[in-house]
Design a protein around this motif. Structure first.
Motif, PDB file in Angstrom:
ATOM      1  N   TYR A 156      32.701  56.725 -46.671  1.00 48.49           N
ATOM      2  CA  TYR A 156      33.085  56.592 -45.266  1.00 48.49           C
ATOM      3  C   TYR A 156      31.930  56.917 -44.326  1.00 48.49           C
ATOM      4  CZ  TYR A 156      33.303  61.568 -44.276  1.00 48.49           C
ATOM      5  OH  TYR A 156      32.959  62.881 -44.072  1.00 48.49           O
ATOM      6  N   ASN A 157      30.945  57.697 -44.803  1.00 43.43           N
ATOM      7  CA  ASN A 157      29.823  58.076 -43.951  1.00 43.43           C
ATOM      8  C   ASN A 157      28.851  56.935 -43.679  1.00 43.43           C
ATOM      9  OD1 ASN A 157      29.749  60.872 -43.035  1.00 43.43           O
ATOM     10  ND2 ASN A 157      30.018  61.318 -45.201  1.00 43.43           N
ATOM     11  N   TRP A 158      28.769  55.989 -44.579  1.00 48.08           N
ATOM     12  CA  TRP A 158      27.763  54.947 -44.404  1.00 48.08           C
ATOM     13  C   TRP A 158      28.296  53.528 -44.511  1.00 48.08           C
ATOM     14  CZ3 TRP A 158      27.587  51.973 -48.723  1.00 48.08           C
ATOM     15  CH2 TRP A 158      27.952  52.572 -49.938  1.00 48.08           C
ATOM     16  N   TYR A 159      29.542  53.370 -44.894  1.00 52.13           N
ATOM     17  CA  TYR A 159      30.098  52.030 -45.061  1.00 52.13           C
ATOM     18  C   TYR A 159      30.136  51.286 -43.732  1.00 52.13           C
ATOM     19  CZ  TYR A 159      33.219  48.195 -46.122  1.00 52.13           C
ATOM     20  OH  TYR A 159      33.746  46.944 -46.267  1.00 52.13           O
ATOM     21  N   GLN A 160      29.715  50.037 -43.764  1.00 50.84           N
ATOM     22  CA  GLN A 160      29.760  49.158 -42.593  1.00 50.84           C
ATOM     23  C   GLN A 160      30.700  47.992 -42.897  1.00 50.84           C
ATOM     24  OE1 GLN A 160      28.212  49.774 -39.643  1.00 50.84           O
ATOM     25  NE2 GLN A 160      27.580  51.701 -40.570  1.00 50.84           N
ATOM     26  N   PRO A 161      31.846  47.921 -42.243  1.00 50.17           N
ATOM     27  CA  PRO A 161      32.786  46.832 -42.520  1.00 50.17           C
ATOM     28  C   PRO A 161      32.166  45.438 -42.390  1.00 50.17           C
ATOM     29  CG  PRO A 161      33.815  48.489 -41.136  1.00 50.17           C
ATOM     30  CD  PRO A 161      32.360  48.857 -41.245  1.00 50.17           C
TER      31      PRO A 161
END
Length: 193
Positions: free
Chosen positions: A163-168
């Motif tokens: 969740y800290n680095w995920y980019q949709p």
């Protein structure tokens, strides 16, 4: 389960966003009310307390994770396939519910003891599915794990941090990320010849 009113759902949506961005303790009831364009006192006609919002968000997050891993754990896939599918399911929950995931993973500790215990039970249930997947892999001879607890902690720590680095809108899907993680987890960093 009761159908939520549109206003209550919008309040929950703002609470998810604000708790995710500012933390539970950093978010005031006034912040949620302002985000909805209503007075703080009016907010209480839709909720009982700020903690009720946190509990509902954390419960929703817990249910999303448990539901996702249940179908994987109860499938006829091999343990190796379950690790890959379980990682993908976990990362899909995060990618589809970024704010809820942040709150579930980090803000649930702010709950009162009784409510924190309820969420902890759901977290324990989730971990038991992973424990069973890993143990079935050892029994089937697919995995050699000297410390099952730390193997489980490694998998969940890696997946939780997404969740800290995920980019949709990034180039990698949750399945792509899960596959890359699974390759490292299942095959390690060894040199292949």
């Amino acid at each position: 389960m009761e159908k939520k009113s549109a206003q209550r759902e919008q309040i929950l949506q703002e609470a998810r966003r604000l708790f995710s961005q500012k933390g539970y303790h950093g978010t005031k009831i006034r912040d949620i009310a302002n985000a909805r364009g209503i007075l703080s006192g009016s907010l209480y006609s839709h909720i009982s307390s700020k903690e009720d919002l946190l509990f509902e968000i954390a419960s929703d997050g817990a249910e999303a994770f448990v539901t996702a891993i249940q179908s994987v754990a109860n499938s006829s896939m091999t343990p190796t396939e379950k690790v890959r599918a379980g990682l993908a399911a976990h990362i899909r929950v995060i990618s589809n519910h970024l704010d809820v995931s942040r709150v579930f993973l980090h803000e649930w500790h702010a709950l009162s003891d009784e409510r924190r215990d309820i969420i902890q039970q759901k977290r324990d249930e989730y971990e038991m599915y992973w424990k069973d997947i890993l143990e079935s892999g050892v029994q089937a001879g697919e995995f050699v794990i000297s410390d099952p607890k730390f193997a489980r902690l490694l998998i969940l720590s890696v997946a939780n941090w997404v969740y800290n680095w995920y980019q949709p809108d990034g180039e990698l899907t949750p399945e792509d990320i899960a596959d890359r993680f699974a390759n490292v987890i299942l095959f390690g960093l060894r040199h292949s010849e």
